[in-house]
Design an enzyme around this catalytic site. Structure first.
Site, PDB file in Angstrom:
ATOM      1  N   CYS A   2       0.861  -1.376  -0.037  1.00  0.00           N
ATOM      2  CA  CYS A   2       0.018  -0.004   0.024  1.00  0.00           C
ATOM      3  C   CYS A   2       0.929   1.096  -0.095  1.00  0.00           C
ATOM      4  O   CYS A   2       1.791   1.459   0.729  1.00  0.00           O
ATOM      5  CB  CYS A   2      -0.845  -0.003   1.199  1.00  0.00           C
ATOM      6  N   ARG A  27       4.881   0.015  -6.009  1.00  0.00           N
ATOM      7  CA  ARG A  27       4.738  -0.584  -4.805  1.00  0.00           C
ATOM      8  C   ARG A  27       3.967  -1.946  -4.723  1.00  0.00           C
ATOM      9  O   ARG A  27       3.907  -2.668  -3.971  1.00  0.00           O
ATOM     10  CB  ARG A  27       4.503   0.341  -3.501  1.00  0.00           C
ATOM     11  N   TRP A  74      -2.877  -2.691  -1.528  1.00  0.00           N
ATOM     12  CA  TRP A  74      -2.462  -4.195  -1.919  1.00  0.00           C
ATOM     13  C   TRP A  74      -3.090  -5.031  -0.852  1.00  0.00           C
ATOM     14  O   TRP A  74      -2.898  -4.860   0.107  1.00  0.00           O
ATOM     15  CB  TRP A  74      -1.096  -4.328  -1.766  1.00  0.00           C
ATOM     16  N   ASN A 100      -1.669   2.102   5.524  1.00  0.00           N
ATOM     17  CA  ASN A 100      -0.656   0.924   5.230  1.00  0.00           C
ATOM     18  C   ASN A 100      -0.109   0.179   6.560  1.00  0.00           C
ATOM     19  O   ASN A 100       0.372   0.764   7.351  1.00  0.00           O
ATOM     20  CB  ASN A 100       0.470   1.672   4.314  1.00  0.00           C
ATOM     21  N   GLY A 101      -0.179  -1.294   6.292  1.00  0.00           N
ATOM     22  CA  GLY A 101       0.222  -2.159   7.620  1.00  0.00           C
ATOM     23  C   GLY A 101      -0.935  -2.861   7.796  1.00  0.00           C
ATOM     24  O   GLY A 101      -1.658  -3.227   7.032  1.00  0.00           O
ATOM     25  N   GLU A 481      17.797 -17.733  -7.925  1.00  0.00           N
ATOM     26  CA  GLU A 481      17.584 -16.477  -8.419  1.00  0.00           C
ATOM     27  C   GLU A 481      16.833 -16.610  -9.854  1.00  0.00           C
ATOM     28  O   GLU A 481      15.955 -15.777 -10.100  1.00  0.00           O
ATOM     29  CB  GLU A 481      18.662 -15.578  -8.271  1.00  0.00           C
ATOM     30  N   LYS A 485      13.094 -15.302 -10.933  1.00  0.00           N
ATOM     31  CA  LYS A 485      12.702 -14.328 -11.809  1.00  0.00           C
ATOM     32  C   LYS A 485      11.872 -14.990 -12.757  1.00  0.00           C
ATOM     33  O   LYS A 485      10.876 -14.293 -13.374  1.00  0.00           O
ATOM     34  CB  LYS A 485      13.900 -14.045 -12.564  1.00  0.00           C
ATOM     35  N   GLU A 488       8.434 -14.953 -11.269  1.00  0.00           N
ATOM     36  CA  GLU A 488       7.641 -13.767 -10.786  1.00  0.00           C
ATOM     37  C   GLU A 488       7.138 -12.797 -12.042  1.00  0.00           C
ATOM     38  O   GLU A 488       6.314 -12.151 -12.151  1.00  0.00           O
ATOM     39  CB  GLU A 488       8.309 -13.023  -9.955  1.00  0.00           C
ATOM     40  N   HIS A 504      16.475 -37.348  -6.986  1.00  0.00           N
ATOM     41  CA  HIS A 504      15.815 -38.031  -5.652  1.00  0.00           C
ATOM     42  C   HIS A 504      14.218 -37.714  -5.622  1.00  0.00           C
ATOM     43  O   HIS A 504      13.559 -37.595  -4.673  1.00  0.00           O
ATOM     44  CB  HIS A 504      16.506 -37.270  -4.573  1.00  0.00           C
ATOM     45  N   LYS A 602       6.495  -4.320  -4.621  1.00  0.00           N
ATOM     46  CA  LYS A 602       7.733  -3.857  -4.479  1.00  0.00           C
ATOM     47  C   LYS A 602       8.275  -3.816  -3.129  1.00  0.00           C
ATOM     48  O   LYS A 602       9.408  -4.401  -2.789  1.00  0.00           O
ATOM     49  CB  LYS A 602       8.096  -2.548  -5.287  1.00  0.00           C
TER      50      LYS A 602
END
Ligand code: F6R
Length: 607
Positions: A2, A27, A74, A100-101, A481, A485, A488, A504, A602
């Site tokens: 947010c 964000r 968000w 926000n929170g 990584e 990528k 996402e 395995h 973000k």
């Protein structure tokens, strides 16, 4: 997550609110809204989805107002919907709030204070406007102080009220919020980027501080409503100027900026050609004689950088090191003490889990060092020592240049500690320092040499449903990584595996044409990884090998992506580049929203 913006000024606030919201888009959000004073009444506009939708509703109903608050949401409590979008308005229509929170005790507050009230939304935020209405005593700062003492969790709140047509109120605890001083009025915002160009200085709010913002005045109070003084900080332009230039996406611009990001990050760590971290880390007596363990704690890509650090602190500095995911670490009972160096890695400096993990490490008396990109962010502020990455503002949700800069700091730090502990000295140390300083140039070469080949490969792979990334040792950390990528931004399911672990279980998922990307740069295990490639090829996989020139002939069945030679300790900085390109180009071919992938934020300011 947010984003909050607020303005009180001489001019119509709405364009400033909308511009602020668009700068906070990065964000991550799924709905947006603004509230403003229309005469002596509160007006509220909200829309689901992109800001464009909100803009349309405002265009149809443009207002002139000197005061307002805005929000990008968000979703956490309650799905993305019109009702759940902020701002929330009190039942008596006197108070509007953006938040926000997370208010962790929202349900118990509702049951205890409003047992017979039906709420308009499913959010944890709405209870705050009800509380403001219930406890309003004619003094807004005192009312905010009283209400925030009931709240458990984290919050940054922006509040306007019909009772105060010329004052914006805000408070913050555990979520970022600034108050900023401008020429056309004063602002509140989740971060400085939202007010860049309109404001020259800002104040960071924390610990439940309350702020009353007027057109020409900003006053601060502690959480008991007692007036306090705060230090203003200048808004530094070069950290924020960042347009897309000629690139279609921020992600591509930021991938291209990696050589500079790494160069700028390393530069302050050297004095007259000698690496010197004295002012950034605990003293050398501690590092040499007392340090017995390093923990590295972070989330997502920052954790992946931490995995590279883990290996280097053990291999070079010979200190027992453990990299951990912050959301796990914070609820564990870690074996750490005053002889532990706890390193927290974060681009935003805001990530809620990383911050909570940092607080746990402090409680246990560890020395806390953070590697952070955003200056004066919560994680930086609460650390004993900070090394800033100098990646510049990163806008694309998927990190690239910040990750590369984090690696550079970890290389420098591991070499620095190695030298103090005399585990790496003489020629080997000098050689590694030389290689470290060449990295920006080598990253440039990697970009130039791999981009078009990877673009072609993306054509072959972008329709796949599944992909695998494999490697051993440091190469495994990089493959994690690469896999993240891929997931996402291109929304292709992918997994990364330690190459020797495939057989395995996971190898049963390999089918005709399944792409397997192997990263193999480590001389000691490259033969083993190539054998693992053979195993998946035998089951139909289409393999790609990322390696140094000298190993390029170790396979004749795969596409080979060659990266420039460097010390094997630093290979992650080069091998990650083609993996970033691969996810970018596959995402582009799949028509994905590359800079703002769905469901992602973000800055992850909630746990
Ligand atoms: C992935 C990505 C995330 C972040 C993670 C931590 O591309 O960007 O996985 O690395 O959310 O964020 P920071 O570094 O801000 O703590």
């Amino acid at each position: 997550m947010c984003g909050i913006i607020g303005m009180v000024g001489v001019k119509n606030a709405i364009p400033y609110l909308m511009e602020g919201l668009s700068r906070l888009e990065y964000r991550g959000y799924d709905s947006a809204g603004i509230a403003f004073l229309n005469g002596n009444q509160l007006a509220c506009k909200k829309a689901l989805g992109k800001l464009e939708n909100l803009r349309k509703t405002i265009q149809n109903d443009a207002r002139n107002t000197n005061i307002g608050i805005g929000h990008t949401r968000w979703a956490t409590h309650g799905k993305p919907s019109f009702d759940n979008a902020h701002p929330h308005i009190s039942p008596n229509a006197k108070f509007a709030v953006v938040h926000n929170g997370i208010i962790e005790n929202a349900d118990s507050l509702k049951n205890e204070h409003f047992p017979n009230t039906s709420f308009a939304s499913q959010t944890d935020t709405e209870v705050i406007v009800h509380l403001l209405q219930k406890y309003y005593n004619g003094n807004m700062v005192q009312t905010v102080s009283c209400v925030q003492k009931l709240l458990l969790g984290s919050y940054a709140l922006g509040i306007i009220s019909t009772e105060y047509p010329n004052t914006l109120f805000c408070t913050a605890k555990g979520s970022p919020l600034i108050a900023a001083v401008g020429e056309v009025g004063n602002f509140i915002a989740s971060d400085v980027s939202a007010v860049f160009g309109y404001a020259s200085g800002y104040y960071n709010l924390s610990n439940g501080e309350i702020c009353a913002v007027q057109e020409n005045d900003i006053k601060f109070f502690n959480n008991d409503a007692v007036c306090i003084e705060k230090q203003i900080e200048p808004i530094i332009a070069d950290a924020l100027i960042n347009d897309k230039q000629s690139f279609e996406h921020y992600m591509m611009l930021e991938m291209m900026q990696q050589p500079d990001a790494v160069r700028n990050t390393l530069e302050p760590l050297f004095i007259n050609g000698e690496m010197c971290l004295d002012s950034f880390v605990p003293d050398s007596h501690f590092l040499k004689n007392s340090l017995s363990k390093i923990v590295i704690v972070a989330c997502g890509s920052a954790y992946h950088a931490g995995l590279v650090g883990e290996r280097l602190f053990e291999d070079l500095a010979r200190v027992e090191t453990k990299a951990q995911i912050a959301s796990e670490f914070r609820y564990s009972n870690p074996i750490i003490n005053q002889n532990t160096l706890a390193i927290f890695i974060s681009q935003s400096g805001e990530t809620a889990d990383t911050l909570a993990a940092l607080r746990l490490a402090k409680l246990k008396n560890a020395k806390v060092l953070s590697i952070v990109n955003v200056r004066s962010s919560a994680i930086a502020n609460e650390s004993d020592y900070v090394i800033y990455t100098k990646a510049g503002r990163e806008v694309a949700v998927a990190t690239t240049k910040a990750y590369s800069s984090q690696l550079a700091v970890l290389y420098a730090l591991s070499l620095y500690i190695s030298k103090i502990r005399q585990s790496v000295e003489g020629e080997m140390y000098d050689g590694l320092i030389k290689q470290l300083l060449c990295l920006p140039q080598k990253i440039s070469e990697t970009i130039i040499n791999t981009q078009s080949l990877v673009k072609c490969l993306a054509q072959h792979f972008y329709t796949q449903n599944d992909m695998y990334f494999i490697g051993r040792q440091l190469d495994f950390a990089v493959s994690m990584e690469g896999s993240l990528k891929c997931k996402e931004i291109s929304y292709i399911h992918s997994e990364s595996y330690a190459a020797g672990e495939l057989k395995h279980g996971t190898i049963s998922l390999i089918e005709q044409g399944t792409p397997v990307i192997a990263v193999a740069t480590d001389e000691t295990v490259i033969g083993k990884t190539v054998s693992n490639m053979r195993e998946v090829e035998a089951r139909g996989a289409k393999t790609v090998l990322v390696t140094f020139e000298k190993y390029k002939d170790c396979t004749d069945k795969s596409e080979v992506i060659v990266i420039p030679e460097t010390a094997s300790q630093f290979s992650a900085s080069l091998s990650v580049i083609p993996l970033q390109f691969l996810s970018y180009y596959m995402a582009k071919l799949r028509g994905c929203d590359i800079d703002k992938p769905k469901n992602l934020a973000k800055s992850v300011t909630v746990e």
